[in-house]
Scaffold this motif. Structure first.
Motif, short mmCIF file in Angstrom:
data_model
loop_
_atom_site.label_atom_id
_atom_site.label_comp_id
_atom_site.label_asym_id
_atom_site.label_seq_id
_atom_site.Cartn_x
_atom_site.Cartn_y
_atom_site.Cartn_z
N THR A 37 26.55 38.98 55.44
CA THR A 37 25.69 37.87 55.08
C THR A 37 26.25 37.27 53.81
OG1 THR A 37 23.80 38.97 56.06
CG2 THR A 37 23.33 37.20 54.51
N THR A 38 26.37 35.96 53.79
CA THR A 38 26.98 35.31 52.64
C THR A 38 26.21 34.05 52.26
OG1 THR A 38 29.03 34.34 51.80
CG2 THR A 38 28.59 34.03 54.12
N THR A 39 26.33 33.68 51.01
CA THR A 39 25.82 32.38 50.55
C THR A 39 26.99 31.50 50.13
OG1 THR A 39 25.51 33.25 48.31
CG2 THR A 39 23.60 33.30 49.78
N GLN A 40 28.19 31.96 50.41
CA GLN A 40 29.40 31.22 50.09
C GLN A 40 29.53 30.03 51.03
OE1 GLN A 40 32.84 33.72 50.18
NE2 GLN A 40 34.21 32.04 50.68
N ARG A 41 29.83 28.91 50.51
CA ARG A 41 30.05 27.74 51.36
C ARG A 41 31.43 27.85 52.00
NH1 ARG A 41 26.01 24.07 50.32
NH2 ARG A 41 24.94 24.36 48.35
N GLY A 42 31.53 27.46 53.25
CA GLY A 42 32.81 27.53 53.95
C GLY A 42 33.05 28.91 54.52
N GLU A 43 34.28 29.15 54.92
CA GLU A 43 34.65 30.42 55.53
C GLU A 43 34.67 31.51 54.46
OE1 GLU A 43 35.29 31.05 58.88
OE2 GLU A 43 34.46 29.04 59.06
N PRO A 44 34.05 32.66 54.75
CA PRO A 44 34.07 33.75 53.77
C PRO A 44 35.45 34.41 53.70
CG PRO A 44 33.00 34.47 55.77
CD PRO A 44 33.28 33.01 55.94
N VAL A 45 35.73 34.96 52.55
CA VAL A 45 36.96 35.73 52.37
C VAL A 45 36.62 37.18 52.70
CG1 VAL A 45 38.69 36.49 50.70
CG2 VAL A 45 37.77 34.16 50.58
N LEU A 46 37.34 37.75 53.66
CA LEU A 46 37.07 39.12 54.08
C LEU A 46 37.66 40.10 53.07
CD1 LEU A 46 37.80 38.79 57.90
CD2 LEU A 46 35.60 38.63 56.71
N ALA A 47 36.98 41.22 52.89
CA ALA A 47 37.41 42.24 51.94
C ALA A 47 38.66 42.98 52.41
CB ALA A 47 36.29 43.23 51.69
N ARG A 48 38.91 42.97 53.70
CA ARG A 48 40.10 43.59 54.27
C ARG A 48 40.51 42.79 55.49
NH1 ARG A 48 37.93 48.60 57.62
NH2 ARG A 48 35.77 47.96 57.80
N PRO A 49 41.72 42.98 55.99
CA PRO A 49 42.21 42.15 57.10
C PRO A 49 41.31 42.27 58.33
CG PRO A 49 44.03 43.34 56.09
CD PRO A 49 42.77 43.88 55.48
N GLY A 50 41.07 41.13 58.93
CA GLY A 50 40.25 41.07 60.13
C GLY A 50 40.10 39.63 60.58
N ARG A 51 39.20 39.45 61.55
CA ARG A 51 38.97 38.09 62.04
C ARG A 51 37.49 37.87 62.25
NH1 ARG A 51 38.54 37.40 67.84
NH2 ARG A 51 38.40 39.43 68.85
N LEU A 52 37.07 36.64 62.01
CA LEU A 52 35.68 36.28 62.24
C LEU A 52 35.44 36.11 63.73
CD1 LEU A 52 35.18 33.68 59.37
CD2 LEU A 52 34.29 36.02 59.48
N LEU A 53 34.25 36.49 64.16
CA LEU A 53 33.86 36.42 65.57
C LEU A 53 32.62 35.55 65.71
CD1 LEU A 53 33.87 40.27 66.29
CD2 LEU A 53 35.69 38.67 66.90
N THR A 54 32.38 35.09 66.92
CA THR A 54 31.08 34.50 67.21
C THR A 54 30.11 35.65 67.45
OG1 THR A 54 31.40 34.45 69.60
CG2 THR A 54 32.18 32.51 68.35
N GLN A 55 28.83 35.38 67.40
CA GLN A 55 27.87 36.43 67.68
C GLN A 55 28.05 36.96 69.10
OE1 GLN A 55 23.72 35.51 67.07
NE2 GLN A 55 23.10 37.62 67.45
N GLY A 56 28.36 36.10 70.04
CA GLY A 56 28.59 36.52 71.42
C GLY A 56 29.76 37.48 71.55
N GLU A 57 30.88 37.16 70.88
CA GLU A 57 32.04 38.05 70.90
C GLU A 57 31.69 39.40 70.28
OE1 GLU A 57 35.91 35.16 70.36
OE2 GLU A 57 34.58 35.41 68.62
N TYR A 58 30.97 39.35 69.16
CA TYR A 58 30.55 40.57 68.48
C TYR A 58 29.69 41.43 69.41
CZ TYR A 58 27.98 43.55 65.21
OH TYR A 58 27.40 44.62 64.58
N ASP A 59 28.72 40.80 70.06
CA ASP A 59 27.82 41.54 70.96
C ASP A 59 28.58 42.20 72.11
OD1 ASP A 59 25.65 40.84 69.38
OD2 ASP A 59 25.02 39.18 70.67
N VAL A 60 29.55 41.50 72.69
CA VAL A 60 30.35 42.05 73.78
C VAL A 60 31.17 43.25 73.28
CG1 VAL A 60 32.34 41.58 75.30
CG2 VAL A 60 30.46 39.94 75.16
N LEU A 61 31.82 43.08 72.13
CA LEU A 61 32.62 44.18 71.58
C LEU A 61 31.75 45.37 71.18
CD1 LEU A 61 35.15 42.14 69.41
CD2 LEU A 61 35.66 43.45 71.47
N LEU A 62 30.58 45.10 70.61
CA LEU A 62 29.69 46.18 70.20
C LEU A 62 29.18 46.95 71.42
CD1 LEU A 62 28.25 47.62 67.88
CD2 LEU A 62 26.39 45.94 68.12
N THR A 63 28.84 46.23 72.48
CA THR A 63 28.39 46.89 73.71
C THR A 63 29.49 47.76 74.28
OG1 THR A 63 26.84 45.10 74.18
CG2 THR A 63 27.53 46.47 76.04
#
Length: 114
Positions: A37-63
């Motif tokens: 969760t962020t209040t940063q405007r724009g794309e957040p900077v990740l603390a370690r290498p990774g990629r942003l997902l849509t909620q749908g992609e996240y839900d599929v991977l989590l399942t």
């Protein structure tokens, strides 16, 4: 200390306000998933290498991750149960009393050699 003495600590110091709180989903390069969760405007900077997902992609991977976890746990439980039966049988065959064989092997199934 004034706001001008704290450059870079808070993006909204010096006139701006934080952006709206938004939730983002991420998959890190080691395969783990996260929600941030962020209040940063724009794309957040990740603390370690990774990629942003849509909620749908996240839900599929989590399942899929949960299903793989459940399969792994079931396989481990089955292997442990088989190990207990083998140990119990071996102990009883070696002349160890049933009560002691159960205690040593962890077998809790029906009485008598399975």
């Amino acid at each position: 200390m004034s706001e001008t003495q704290l450059p870079g600590l808070w993006p909204w110091l010096g006139g701006g306000d934080p952006g709206p709180e938004t939730r983002r989903w991420v998959q890190y390069e080691d395969g783990t998933l996260g929600r941030i969760t962020t209040t940063q405007r724009g794309e957040p900077v990740l603390a370690r290498p990774g990629r942003l997902l849509t909620q749908g992609e996240y839900d599929v991977l989590l399942t899929a991750m949960r299903a793989a976890h459940d399969e792994r746990v079931a396989a481990l439980k089955a292997a442990d149960a088989a190990r207990q039966v083998r140990a119990y049988r071996d102990l009883v065959s070696a002349g160890i009393s049933e009560a002691t064989a159960r205690q040593l092997s962890g077998y809790t199934g029906p009485g008598g050699p399975p």
